[in-house]
Design an enzyme around this catalytic site. Structure first.
Site, PDB file in Angstrom:
ATOM      1  N   HIS A  82       0.837  -1.218   0.000  1.00  0.00           N
ATOM      2  CA  HIS A  82       0.000   0.000   0.000  1.00  0.00           C
ATOM      3  C   HIS A  82       0.866   1.260   0.000  1.00  0.00           C
ATOM      4  CE1 HIS A  82      -3.308  -2.620   2.054  1.00  0.00           C
ATOM      5  NE2 HIS A  82      -3.049  -2.989   0.811  1.00  0.00           N
ATOM      6  N   HIS A 245      -9.334  -1.920  -4.885  1.00  0.00           N
ATOM      7  CA  HIS A 245      -8.216  -2.262  -3.996  1.00  0.00           C
ATOM      8  C   HIS A 245      -7.258  -3.228  -4.677  1.00  0.00           C
ATOM      9  CE1 HIS A 245      -5.934  -2.390  -0.343  1.00  0.00           C
ATOM     10  NE2 HIS A 245      -5.757  -3.670  -0.599  1.00  0.00           N
ATOM     11  N   ASP A 249      -3.319  -2.581  -5.034  1.00  0.00           N
ATOM     12  CA  ASP A 249      -2.291  -3.581  -4.711  1.00  0.00           C
ATOM     13  C   ASP A 249      -1.379  -3.836  -5.914  1.00  0.00           C
ATOM     14  OD1 ASP A 249      -2.930  -4.199  -2.061  1.00  0.00           O
ATOM     15  OD2 ASP A 249      -4.174  -5.934  -2.585  1.00  0.00           O
ATOM     16  N   HIS A 272      -0.860 -10.925  -5.036  1.00  0.00           N
ATOM     17  CA  HIS A 272       0.560 -10.630  -4.803  1.00  0.00           C
ATOM     18  C   HIS A 272       1.490 -11.683  -5.423  1.00  0.00           C
ATOM     19  CE1 HIS A 272      -0.961  -7.583  -2.227  1.00  0.00           C
ATOM     20  NE2 HIS A 272      -1.428  -8.419  -1.347  1.00  0.00           N
TER      21      HIS A 272
HETATM   22 ZN   LIG Z   1      -3.885  -4.619  -0.253  1.00  0.00          ZN
END
Ligand SMILES: [Zn+2]
Length: 311
Positions: A82, A245, A249, A272
């Site tokens: 973030h 979001h 990310d 991720h």
């Molecule tokens: Zn996040």
């Protein structure tokens, strides 16, 4: 010349790590051209520097975590995405980040608090050309099949766009917009993306807590969803906050490469882990990318020369 950027002055934040639950203080400081973004663990007997780069990523299960040489046995800094997203959104290239624990404070669960903090410190243009990583060949990574299929892709583009699609088997999430495209050149990062908070499902949260994760998570720093509805009394900040979001990310995870990208990024249900695999796949082929600068700002993609407007 399109110039590198750092902070004008230092700034501090105190908060908790969403996974560790630990209280942590970070100090963001200006850094010389060419430094990139470097975390420094100042709580150790001997401070350890951990530069933000693709091969230093050592864990991507719940968040993006880095350590020297990507060695999980070395001191680490987790949940960097973030803060890095806010840096990318403001076009910051060089920064030293002193941190006294192993996790970046989650603050409000979005990038908005970091954007505010960084802008309050002020942004300084430096006398060195800003270096972009230009994608020259399409790269793609895929995982799973059928319902579990997920993929992420980078293709050449004169600019930087991100497109994301999520598909959660949850009525509360499914009721919101699940697809979004964002153009980094639009100047809309703070307005459209930065305020989107991280989220969790109640049934997953119980499981993660039992494994010692999300110990610092609460409705003050995350959207919490049960099987049917958003439990936060204030509701959502955007109608499509979940997918936004995921874009926030992805912007942070792509910034791990050390340069802003010139590319079009697309992901279907990625996260991720897939984002880091995508960067590693890109860096495998030295003909798939190059580093470019813009001596003449007019040759840069639209919107890239402007400083982000005041908050
Ligand atoms: Zn996040």
């Amino acid at each position: 010349m399109l110039k590198q950027r750092t902070l004008k002055s230092l700034t501090r934040a105190v908060g908790v790590g969403i996974h560790s639950g630990q209280k942590v203080e970070i100090t963001l400081r200006p850094a010389a051209p060419g430094t990139g973004i470097v975390f420094r663990r100042v709580d150790l007997a001997q401070p350890v520097d951990i530069p933000v780069r693709t091969t230093n990523v050592c864990d991507t299960r719940m968040a993006t975590t880095i350590s020297p040489e990507g060695d999980p046995g070395q001191p680490k800094v987790q949940t960097i995405e973030h803060l890095l997203s806010a840096c990318a959104g403001l076009g910051l290239d060089n920064l030293m980040i002193d941190i006294n624990a192993d996790e970046v404070p989650v603050l409000d669960g979005s990038a908005a608090s970091y954007v505010f903090l960084l802008q309050s410190a002020g942004i300084e243009l430096q006398d060195a050309p800003k270096q972009f990583l230009r994608v020259k060949k399409p790269v793609e990574v895929r995982r799973g099949e059928g319902k579990n299929l997920m993929w992420a892709r980078l293709v050449p583009h004169h600019g930087y766009t991100l497109s994301f699609e999520i598909e959660f088997d949850n009525p509360a999430v499914a009721a919101t917009g699940q697809q979004y495209v964002f153009d980094m050149g639009s100047g809309g990062y703070k307005r459209e993306i930065a305020r989107a908070r991280t989220f969790g499902m109640t049934k997953d949260i119980e499981l993660m807590r039992s494994r010692g994760l999300t110990l610092g998570g609460s409705m003050d720093n995350a959207i919490v969803v049960d099987d049917y509805r958003v439990l936060n009394s204030e509701g959502l900040r955007y109608d499509d906050e979940f997918v936004k979001h995921k874009i926030l990310d992805a912007i942070g995870d792509m910034q791990v490469v050390g340069h802003p990208l010139l590319a079009a990024y697309t992901s279907f249900k990625g996260g991720h882990a897939l984002n880091n695999l995508l960067l590693r796949e890109l860096l495998k082929d030295s003909e798939a990318y190059d580093i470019v600068t813009f001596e003449d700002e007019r040759e840069a993609p639209v919107g890239f020369a402007e400083l982000a407007p005041a908050w």
